[in-house]
Motif scaffolding. Sequence first.
Motif, PDB file in Angstrom:
ATOM      1  N   PRO A 140      21.467  -6.294 -17.250  1.00 14.11           N
ATOM      2  CA  PRO A 140      20.385  -6.293 -16.261  1.00 14.11           C
ATOM      3  C   PRO A 140      20.333  -4.974 -15.497  1.00 14.11           C
ATOM      4  CG  PRO A 140      21.682  -8.311 -16.119  1.00 14.11           C
ATOM      5  CD  PRO A 140      22.434  -7.394 -17.032  1.00 14.11           C
ATOM      6  N   GLU A 141      19.121  -4.437 -15.332  1.00 14.45           N
ATOM      7  CA  GLU A 141      18.904  -3.214 -14.570  1.00 14.45           C
ATOM      8  C   GLU A 141      18.063  -3.538 -13.340  1.00 14.45           C
ATOM      9  OE1 GLU A 141      18.738  -0.027 -18.317  1.00 14.45           O
ATOM     10  OE2 GLU A 141      17.046  -0.225 -16.941  1.00 14.45           O
ATOM     11  N   LEU A 142      18.575  -3.236 -12.177  1.00 13.84           N
ATOM     12  CA  LEU A 142      17.859  -3.450 -10.924  1.00 13.84           C
ATOM     13  C   LEU A 142      17.714  -2.095 -10.245  1.00 13.84           C
ATOM     14  CD1 LEU A 142      19.739  -6.706  -9.908  1.00 13.84           C
ATOM     15  CD2 LEU A 142      17.409  -6.524 -10.793  1.00 13.84           C
ATOM     16  N   ILE A 143      16.508  -1.551 -10.286  1.00 14.48           N
ATOM     17  CA  ILE A 143      16.248  -0.189  -9.838  1.00 14.48           C
ATOM     18  C   ILE A 143      15.351  -0.193  -8.598  1.00 14.48           C
ATOM     19  CG2 ILE A 143      15.427   2.095 -10.532  1.00 14.48           C
ATOM     20  CD1 ILE A 143      17.780   1.033 -12.221  1.00 14.48           C
ATOM     21  N   GLN A 144      15.683   0.644  -7.655  1.00 13.19           N
ATOM     22  CA  GLN A 144      14.930   0.896  -6.421  1.00 13.19           C
ATOM     23  C   GLN A 144      14.649  -0.391  -5.649  1.00 13.19           C
ATOM     24  OE1 GLN A 144      15.010   3.883  -5.661  1.00 13.19           O
ATOM     25  NE2 GLN A 144      13.670   4.120  -3.902  1.00 13.19           N
ATOM     26  N   ALA A 145      13.404  -0.842  -5.570  1.00 11.64           N
ATOM     27  CA  ALA A 145      13.073  -2.019  -4.763  1.00 11.64           C
ATOM     28  C   ALA A 145      13.733  -3.288  -5.292  1.00 11.64           C
ATOM     29  CB  ALA A 145      11.557  -2.203  -4.696  1.00 11.64           C
ATOM     30  N   ASP A 146      14.066  -3.290  -6.590  1.00 12.37           N
ATOM     31  CA  ASP A 146      14.730  -4.457  -7.175  1.00 12.37           C
ATOM     32  C   ASP A 146      16.225  -4.490  -6.858  1.00 12.37           C
ATOM     33  OD1 ASP A 146      12.411  -5.440  -8.353  1.00 12.37           O
ATOM     34  OD2 ASP A 146      12.690  -4.234 -10.157  1.00 12.37           O
ATOM     35  N   ALA A 147      16.770  -3.350  -6.440  1.00 10.38           N
ATOM     36  CA  ALA A 147      18.209  -3.259  -6.169  1.00 10.38           C
ATOM     37  C   ALA A 147      18.517  -3.759  -4.758  1.00 10.38           C
ATOM     38  CB  ALA A 147      18.701  -1.826  -6.351  1.00 10.38           C
TER      39      ALA A 147
ATOM     40  N   VAL B 282      20.451  -9.493  -2.548  1.00 14.25           N
ATOM     41  CA  VAL B 282      20.203 -10.830  -3.069  1.00 14.25           C
ATOM     42  C   VAL B 282      20.084 -10.814  -4.584  1.00 14.25           C
ATOM     43  CG1 VAL B 282      18.568 -12.754  -3.134  1.00 14.25           C
ATOM     44  CG2 VAL B 282      19.131 -11.671  -0.955  1.00 14.25           C
ATOM     45  N   ARG B 283      19.283  -9.891  -5.121  1.00 16.10           N
ATOM     46  CA  ARG B 283      19.076  -9.853  -6.565  1.00 16.10           C
ATOM     47  C   ARG B 283      20.345  -9.419  -7.301  1.00 16.10           C
ATOM     48  NH1 ARG B 283      13.458  -7.994  -8.923  1.00 16.10           N
ATOM     49  NH2 ARG B 283      14.522  -9.049 -10.648  1.00 16.10           N
ATOM     50  N   LEU B 284      21.069  -8.471  -6.719  1.00 15.08           N
ATOM     51  CA  LEU B 284      22.322  -8.052  -7.347  1.00 15.08           C
ATOM     52  C   LEU B 284      23.326  -9.198  -7.352  1.00 15.08           C
ATOM     53  CD1 LEU B 284      22.735  -4.447  -5.895  1.00 15.08           C
ATOM     54  CD2 LEU B 284      22.142  -5.068  -8.230  1.00 15.08           C
TER      55      LEU B 284
END
Length: 394
Positions: free
Chosen positions: A324-331, A334-336
Amino acid sequence: MSRALKVMLVAAEASGDALGAGLARALKARLGKDVVFVGVGGPKMAEEGVASPFDIADLSVLGWLEGLKAYGVVKRRVADTVALARAERPDVVVLIDSWGFTIRVAKALRAELPGVPLIKYVGPQVWASRPGRAKTLAASVDHLLALYAFDAPWFEKEGLPTTVVGSQALHVDMSGADAAAFRASRGIAPETPLLLVLPGSRPSEIRLMTPVYEAAAARLKRHDPSLEIAVVAAGTVADDVTARVAAWPFRAHMVPESEKYAAMKAATVALATSGTVSTELTLAGAPMVIAYRFQPLSYAIMKPFFTGKYATLFNHAAGEEIAPELIQADATPVRLADAVGHLLADPGARAEQAARQTAALDLMGREGRDPSEIAADAVLRTIVERRNGAAIPG
């Protein structure tokens, strides 16, 4: 040969310093006393005989805004590097990684010393962003040493001769990394879940990512108080990372770079800032979640130039999001925490992801000779070709 071959190596950050040191060793293995080195680099290159005229630490910048802030320093260091080349008159110059710095050096050297062959070691990731840089590089250097087979077509179509050498990260020897000893030395039982956090090696990465990882780890600890946390402190930013982690409201084991591979093998799951470390984690068999944040204004400027679907190399090679890649606003914390928590809770998911990560490494060229040896061959071949070409009447 009437005199020793003089090779100039130029690296501007830690990863390039390691590549330069490996190339120097490979050239010395072939030529012995018939090769000498000059250039710019860090401590690893210094050990191989490259005496840098300045400290490269202030050149490790990422992002457009950060680059603008450092422009004055970069401009001075480019001038210093060109002055060194002018004084030393090397037989070849190898410019290693660090696109923003080395492309400026390449253009200046092309004008200043037009007869000296220029080799770029590691091209810009044009498959991910700004594909126009391939044409810029082709006009600025004579040869490219690329890390991956999927790099080459981008540059070859612009007329730049390219040798695929492979990535040193694919050849890391982890045979001496002892996961059991790592856990035992820190009082972590074999069955206790261990999250390994790797916040990065650049000051900007530590500043932007460490608070996010702290908050994500705190959420995970609240859900499972038995979870152990370990944080790798890369040598270039070790003091900063250690100070920040010391202020966390829960215990985290600090991991010096010398124990990094043992920690990777000991980890249940890893949470890592995007970079070469993802390949190393895969070699260690660790399932991971990848994250990255840029300074907001830099990201706003850079985002239109991102053309690649994935930031992680093995995801790109496989053509799918294995990790899974969580970049910028997705990082976000909660999501991590959700992504890491899913892997921590599901042994089957961990095993499947680790297996798919490993399979993707084969697509990146894991098998083969040592990259430094292939790079050394290409450097010597480029010198010979330039000399032979120059001897042919026009």
